[in-house]
Scaffold this active site. Structure first.
Site, short mmCIF file in Angstrom:
data_model
loop_
_atom_site.label_atom_id
_atom_site.label_comp_id
_atom_site.label_asym_id
_atom_site.label_seq_id
_atom_site.Cartn_x
_atom_site.Cartn_y
_atom_site.Cartn_z
N CYS A 116 0.99 -1.19 -0.04
CA CYS A 116 -0.22 0.01 -0.01
C CYS A 116 0.88 1.17 -0.04
O CYS A 116 0.36 2.31 -0.19
CB CYS A 116 -0.94 0.00 1.24
SG CYS A 116 -2.19 -1.49 1.10
N HIS A 261 -4.04 6.85 0.84
CA HIS A 261 -4.12 5.64 0.52
C HIS A 261 -5.74 5.14 0.65
O HIS A 261 -6.21 5.75 2.03
CB HIS A 261 -3.07 4.81 1.11
CG HIS A 261 -3.41 3.24 0.91
ND1 HIS A 261 -3.64 2.77 -0.13
CD2 HIS A 261 -3.56 2.09 1.90
CE1 HIS A 261 -3.90 1.44 -0.04
NE2 HIS A 261 -3.86 1.11 1.37
N ASN A 291 -10.04 -1.40 -1.74
CA ASN A 291 -8.70 -1.03 -1.67
C ASN A 291 -7.90 -1.53 -2.92
O ASN A 291 -7.71 -2.71 -3.01
CB ASN A 291 -7.91 -1.60 -0.50
CG ASN A 291 -6.62 -1.39 -0.06
OD1 ASN A 291 -5.76 -0.83 -1.07
ND2 ASN A 291 -6.12 -1.90 0.95
#
Ligand code: ACO
Length: 334
Positions: A116, A261, A291
């Site tokens: 990430c 993020h 995500n």
């Protein structure tokens, strides 16, 4: 003033196939649209339309869009940085696949495996290359195909509802204006959390790397200590964002847009609250895409540009946290 780097263009691509939370409950009966929305803010995610589409395939249209929006052509790009936790193959990396698929000359292609935080790590490398004069135009891509690597059974419900497929890209080059561009990138890691968010197998430490037992035991799927990751993310993202703002000589009131993020809408709302950033300045896409890991921030940049939400002169904050643990933040004057 020394040359700065700047993001000259951004693009993104998501597959056309939409999977809603209700679609997921047909595979994972013990989850629900209400649980997923309340805990994460996710309504739906995109997944590849069919078998055989890899991260590098999603990267192609995103990269083309970023290069075109930068007013450049494929032949102007001097290096590729490809961030992904879901590479097409175990090796070689997806960067060389993208280089070949785009028909680029024999430029270097570097793969970044920082999950990430992959985009922020890539931006740090590209920024240093540009400032040092090593390369003129660096293409960064974050692209993920998660949908082929999720445990779509009740056992995997805590992780599998979170992820989606997608790609985002930016072109980084020398800033035309020394007052604008990437003011800094701060990146961090702590391997104390390595086993709290990981895919264990196949692994080079086992002979053979993969067995039927490993598959049956579910050790090929992502495992996450969600509560611990949540705690770390909500502590480290504000901390590193403050460090980045201090180094850039800006304060929180100067931030016009916060592109975090996208791991969980609640994490981002919490981080913004801790930083005192009003909710209307936060960019979200987790509700539509889930995500998308290394792709979340460049997708956020690309969509914000497309919507006219990100404008020249704005001061923009990026921040992310993920597996490793790794985390980072960056302040950019657009
Ligand atoms: N559907 C329904 N129930 C579920 C699901 C699901 N999909 N998943 C878990 N539950 C259950 C749990 O079993 C638990 O049940 P119990 O109370 O009977 O034991 C209950 O819901 C609560 O579970 P928690 O884990 O406490 O839920 P929480 O509020 O912590 O939310 C979540 C879970 C969304 C995963 C959260 O912890 C989170 O977002 N963590 C961080 C994620 C993140 O940032 N990841 C990093 C990026 S990923 C990367 O880098 C690769």
């Amino acid at each position: 003033m020394a040359a700065r780097s700047a993001i000259l263009g951004a693009g993104h691509y998501v597959p056309s196939k939409v999977v809603t939370n209700d679609d997921l409950t047909k595979l994972i009966p013990s989850t629900s649209d209400a649980w997923i929305q309340e805990r994460t803010g996710i309504r739906e995610r995109r997944i590849i339309e069919h078998d055989g589409i890899g991260a590098s395939d999603l990267a192609v249209p995103a990269a083309k869009m970023a290069i075109e929006r930068a007013g450049l052509t494929i032949h102007d790009i001097d290096a590729i940085i490809f961030a992904t936790l879901s590479p097409d193959l175990t090796f070689p990396g997806s960067g060389v696949l993208l280089q070949h698929k785009l028909g680029m000359p024999q430029i270097p292609a570097l793969d970044v495996r920082n999950q990430c935080s992959g985009f922020l790590y890539s931006l740090s490398v590209a920024d240093a290359w540009i400032r040092a004069g090593v390369y003129k135009h660096v293409l960064i891509v974050g692209a993920e195909v998660h949908s082929t690597g999720l445990d779509l059974s009740d056992r995997g419900r805590d992780v599998s509802v979170l992820f989606g497929d997608g790609a985002g890209a930016v072109v980084v080059g020398r800033s035309p204006d020394p007052e604008r561009g990437v003011l800094n990138v701060v990146i961090r890691s702590d391997g104390v959390g390595a086993h709290d968010l990981m895919v264990e197998c196949p692994a080079s430490k086992y002979m053979p790397r993969i067995t039927k037992e490993m598959i049956d035991e579910g050790r090929i799927w992502p495992k996450m200590n969600g509560k611990l990751v949540f705690r770390w993310a909500t502590e480290k993202m504000p901390e590193v964002a403050i460090e980045s703002m201090e180094k850039a000589g800006v304060n929180v009131d100067d931030i016009d847009l916060f592109i975090p993020h996208q791991a969980n809408m609640r994490i981002n709302q919490f981080v913004a609250m801790k930083l005192n950033i009003p909710q209307e300045k936060i960019v979200h896409n987790i509700d539509r895409y889930g995500n998308t890991t290394a792709a979340t921030i460049p997708i956020g940049i690309s969509e914000s540009l497309g919507e006219g939400r990100l404008k020249p002169g704005m001061t923009v904050l990026f921040a992310g946290f993920g597996a490793g643990f790794t985390w980072g933040a960056s302040v950019v004057r657009w």
